[in-house]
Design an enzyme around this catalytic site. Structure first.
Site, mmCIF file in Angstrom:
data_model
loop_
_atom_site.group_PDB
_atom_site.id
_atom_site.type_symbol
_atom_site.label_atom_id
_atom_site.label_comp_id
_atom_site.label_asym_id
_atom_site.label_seq_id
_atom_site.Cartn_x
_atom_site.Cartn_y
_atom_site.Cartn_z
ATOM 1 N N GLY A 218 21.515 -49.735 58.543
ATOM 2 C CA GLY A 218 22.018 -48.437 58.958
ATOM 3 C C GLY A 218 23.409 -48.184 58.392
ATOM 4 O O GLY A 218 24.098 -47.246 58.782
ATOM 5 N N GLU A 259 19.751 -56.422 57.283
ATOM 6 C CA GLU A 259 18.746 -56.044 56.275
ATOM 7 C C GLU A 259 19.193 -54.798 55.517
ATOM 8 O O GLU A 259 18.582 -53.739 55.629
ATOM 9 C CB GLU A 259 17.431 -55.694 56.967
ATOM 10 C CG GLU A 259 16.926 -56.725 57.899
ATOM 11 C CD GLU A 259 15.957 -56.138 58.904
ATOM 12 O OE1 GLU A 259 15.272 -56.925 59.566
ATOM 13 O OE2 GLU A 259 15.878 -54.901 59.027
ATOM 14 N N PRO A 260 20.252 -54.913 54.750
ATOM 15 C CA PRO A 260 20.732 -53.717 54.053
ATOM 16 C C PRO A 260 19.857 -53.328 52.870
ATOM 17 O O PRO A 260 19.421 -54.195 52.100
ATOM 18 C CB PRO A 260 22.125 -54.138 53.556
ATOM 19 C CG PRO A 260 22.039 -55.627 53.429
ATOM 20 C CD PRO A 260 21.064 -56.097 54.463
ATOM 21 N N GLY A 261 19.569 -52.055 52.747
ATOM 22 C CA GLY A 261 18.869 -51.536 51.583
ATOM 23 C C GLY A 261 19.851 -50.665 50.822
ATOM 24 O O GLY A 261 20.454 -51.048 49.819
ATOM 25 N N ARG A 298 14.330 -37.167 47.296
ATOM 26 C CA ARG A 298 15.218 -37.158 48.459
ATOM 27 C C ARG A 298 15.888 -35.813 48.753
ATOM 28 O O ARG A 298 15.979 -35.423 49.923
ATOM 29 C CB ARG A 298 16.266 -38.274 48.345
ATOM 30 C CG ARG A 298 15.638 -39.649 48.185
ATOM 31 C CD ARG A 298 16.667 -40.761 48.173
ATOM 32 N NE ARG A 298 17.208 -41.007 49.492
ATOM 33 C CZ ARG A 298 18.403 -40.643 49.890
ATOM 34 N NH1 ARG A 298 19.226 -40.042 49.071
ATOM 35 N NH2 ARG A 298 18.805 -40.893 51.115
ATOM 36 N N TYR A 302 14.609 -34.838 52.475
ATOM 37 C CA TYR A 302 15.527 -34.767 53.610
ATOM 38 C C TYR A 302 16.922 -34.275 53.267
ATOM 39 O O TYR A 302 17.908 -34.725 53.829
ATOM 40 C CB TYR A 302 15.581 -36.058 54.430
ATOM 41 C CG TYR A 302 15.283 -37.368 53.759
ATOM 42 C CD1 TYR A 302 14.204 -38.127 54.225
ATOM 43 C CD2 TYR A 302 16.061 -37.876 52.726
ATOM 44 C CE1 TYR A 302 13.921 -39.358 53.651
ATOM 45 C CE2 TYR A 302 15.770 -39.105 52.154
ATOM 46 C CZ TYR A 302 14.697 -39.834 52.623
ATOM 47 O OH TYR A 302 14.415 -41.051 52.065
ATOM 48 N N CYS A 328 5.518 -27.530 39.338
ATOM 49 C CA CYS A 328 5.056 -26.219 39.749
ATOM 50 C C CYS A 328 4.998 -26.093 41.269
ATOM 51 O O CYS A 328 3.934 -25.984 41.875
ATOM 52 C CB CYS A 328 3.731 -25.901 39.079
ATOM 53 S SG CYS A 328 3.975 -25.727 37.308
ATOM 54 N N TYR A 356 15.715 -45.621 47.483
ATOM 55 C CA TYR A 356 14.673 -44.653 47.871
ATOM 56 C C TYR A 356 14.495 -43.551 46.822
ATOM 57 O O TYR A 356 14.222 -42.402 47.167
ATOM 58 C CB TYR A 356 14.968 -44.063 49.259
ATOM 59 C CG TYR A 356 15.215 -45.141 50.282
ATOM 60 C CD1 TYR A 356 14.169 -45.939 50.730
ATOM 61 C CD2 TYR A 356 16.495 -45.415 50.746
ATOM 62 C CE1 TYR A 356 14.388 -46.963 51.619
ATOM 63 C CE2 TYR A 356 16.726 -46.452 51.642
ATOM 64 C CZ TYR A 356 15.664 -47.220 52.077
ATOM 65 O OH TYR A 356 15.885 -48.241 52.946
HETATM 66 C C1 LIG Z 1 14.274 -49.420 55.711
HETATM 67 C C2 LIG Z 1 14.670 -50.586 56.523
HETATM 68 C C3 LIG Z 1 15.916 -51.195 56.324
HETATM 69 C C4 LIG Z 1 16.938 -50.708 55.320
HETATM 70 O O1 LIG Z 1 17.597 -49.559 55.731
HETATM 71 P P1 LIG Z 1 18.832 -48.980 54.863
HETATM 72 O O2 LIG Z 1 19.262 -47.771 55.600
HETATM 73 O O3 LIG Z 1 18.326 -48.678 53.492
HETATM 74 O O4 LIG Z 1 19.863 -50.037 54.789
HETATM 75 C C5 LIG Z 1 16.202 -52.298 57.094
HETATM 76 N N1 LIG Z 1 15.330 -52.783 58.012
HETATM 77 C C6 LIG Z 1 14.122 -52.221 58.215
HETATM 78 C C7 LIG Z 1 13.200 -52.807 59.206
HETATM 79 C C8 LIG Z 1 13.756 -51.107 57.479
HETATM 80 O O5 LIG Z 1 12.566 -50.542 57.707
#
Ligand SMILES: *Cc1c(COP(=O)(O)O)cnc(C)c1O
Length: 413
Positions: A218, A259-261, A298, A302, A328, A356
């Site tokens: 988050g 769990e950073p994305g 994206r 959103y 289109c 994403y």
């Molecule tokens: C998508 C997701 C994340 C990564 O969220 P970010 O906002 O990209 O950091 C982490 N944990 C879980 C379970 C997710 O589904």
């Protein structure tokens, strides 16, 4: 990355193209690690769904990251990229018991987010330890509000169901090795996040065999100068000291997991597309690029605000443009943006294109998905080829005889 480097990449690999700066990914990884340096055992599990190219996964593995996965296919990608099974955590939502069993058989960590599957899995595999995803019903309300309104979320086991959860664990004699939360909302108010963490600590006290507590993700990243972002250093300082305190209370050095994305890859990514047409209408000037929501959804999905730069004319005078795609359907990337004067053939650069973006790309309008390039130690490395016509028809079955037979009959009559 310099604009000239990006332009050279489009010359070498064509456009549209995604480019990822390995140095930025590494510095983000180090920044997060450093913020939690007082925690004895920290584990970052990169969320594969943000950007799942094999070479990116290998880079994460090389940095010492684990992997957070949400499908059995992501688990398999992680294994293929060289992650050890124990460095992978499977955190799905709403998947079948069979898929969870398949992941467990591969030796990865399992995170379960509902009581029905927990009971079924615990009854048949009491010896395989699992982590439980909790929904603390805490949502950041922008300022210092603490909202417990997140009650409708489909994710996690509600904290109001802890008594039922404990009954299942006791009856099945299953082992719980971790407690997890991922609220999905941006961490802007650190005190709200710490409040949710307290709920996690409180829940954790019910289990004696824990190895880790996973705080999900988050982390909010900036999209432009002056944007609010998660204050990682402040979060690190406050959560670390509270976590260390909890470990003492618990009587064991647990692992603090995240769990950073987005935090790791968003700012490292650049999407480069060429302007096909500059079209003056009665109300605006459109710049149409050789892309659309098939490559970067994206903004339309959103309302994400990706900054756009004209890297072919970075010194040109600024004008207002609506940047649109060639799909289109309405596929507006940006309205009324001030961008250095655009000529047809210019390359536009979309920022924050690491998370994403490619992973949400499709073949809509029968277009190819773009190539991906990694910028690593001053060199560009192709990490995914642009698709070709063969990719579009690969799984299609062209049943030529089906209609030919019918037409024949009709002509005999
Ligand atoms: C998508 C997701 C994340 C990564 O969220 P970010 O906002 O990209 O950091 C982490 N944990 C879980 C379970 C997710 O589904």
């Amino acid at each position: 990355m310099k604009y000239t480097d990006l332009l050279n990449i489009t010359k070498e690999f064509g456009n549209p193209v995604y480019v990822y700066d390995a140095g930025k990914i590494k510095s983000q990884f180090n920044r997060l690690t450093n913020a939690f340096k007082t925690v004895k055992n920290l584990k970052l599990n990169y969320a594969a769904k943000a950007l799942s190219n094999l070479t990116i996964l290998r880079l994460m593995n090389d940095l010492g990251s684990g992997l957070d996965t949400v499908s059995i296919q992501e688990v398999k990608l992680g294994l293929l990229a060289g992650f050890k099974p124990e460095s992978i955590i499977f955190t799905p939502n709403g998947v079948s018991l069979e898929e969870i069993e398949e992941a467990a058989a591969l030796g990865v960590r399992i995170n379960i987010d509902n009581l029905s599957i927990l009971e079924q899995f615990g009854s048949t595999h009491p010896d395989i330890p699992v982590c439980i995803r909790i929904n603390p019903h805490v949502m950041a309300g922008g300022n210092s509000n603490i909202s417990v309104g997140h009650i409708d979320s489909k994710f996690g086991v509600s904290i109001h169901q802890i008594p039922h959860l404990l009954r299942i664990v006791e009856l099945t004699k299953m082992k719980i090795n971790g407690i997890h939360m991922h609220t999905g909302s941006d961490i802007l108010d650190i005190d709200v996040f710490l409040y949710a963490s307290e709920i996690l600590f409180e829940t954790a006290k019910n289990f004696r065999e824990l190895e880790f507590i996973d705080f999900g993700s988050g982390f909010k990243v900036p999209y432009k100068d002056g944007d609010i972002e998660t204050n990682i250093e402040e979060l690190g300082e406050k959560l670390s000291s509270r976590f260390n305190e909890f470990c003492e209370e618990y009587g064991k050095d647990l692992t603090l997991a995240f769990e950073p994305g987005k935090f790791l890859v968003s700012e490292a990514g650049y999407f480069l597309a060429k302007v096909n047409v500059v079209k003056q209408t009665t109300s605006t000037v459109f710049a149409s690029v050789d892309s659309g929501f098939n490559h970067l959804i994206r903004p339309m999905l959103y309302g994400a605000n990706h900054q756009i730069f004209n890297i072919s004319n970075p010194e040109g005078r600024e004008r207002y443009y609506s940047v649109v795609g060639y799909i289109c359907e309405t596929d507006t990337f940006a309205n009324n943006r001030r961008i250095n004067e655009i000529s047809e053939g210019d390359i536009l650069c979309f920022k924050n294109a690491g998370a994403y973006c490619f992973t949400m790309a499709s073949n809509y309008n029968s277009r190819y998905r773009p190539a991906e390039v990694l910028w690593y130690e001053g060199k560009s490395v192709l990490i995914r080829e642009r698709e070709s016509f063969d990719d579009l028809i690969r799984n299609q079955i062209d049943v030529k005889d089906l209609f030919a037979a019918k037409n024949q009959k009709a002509s005999i009559k």
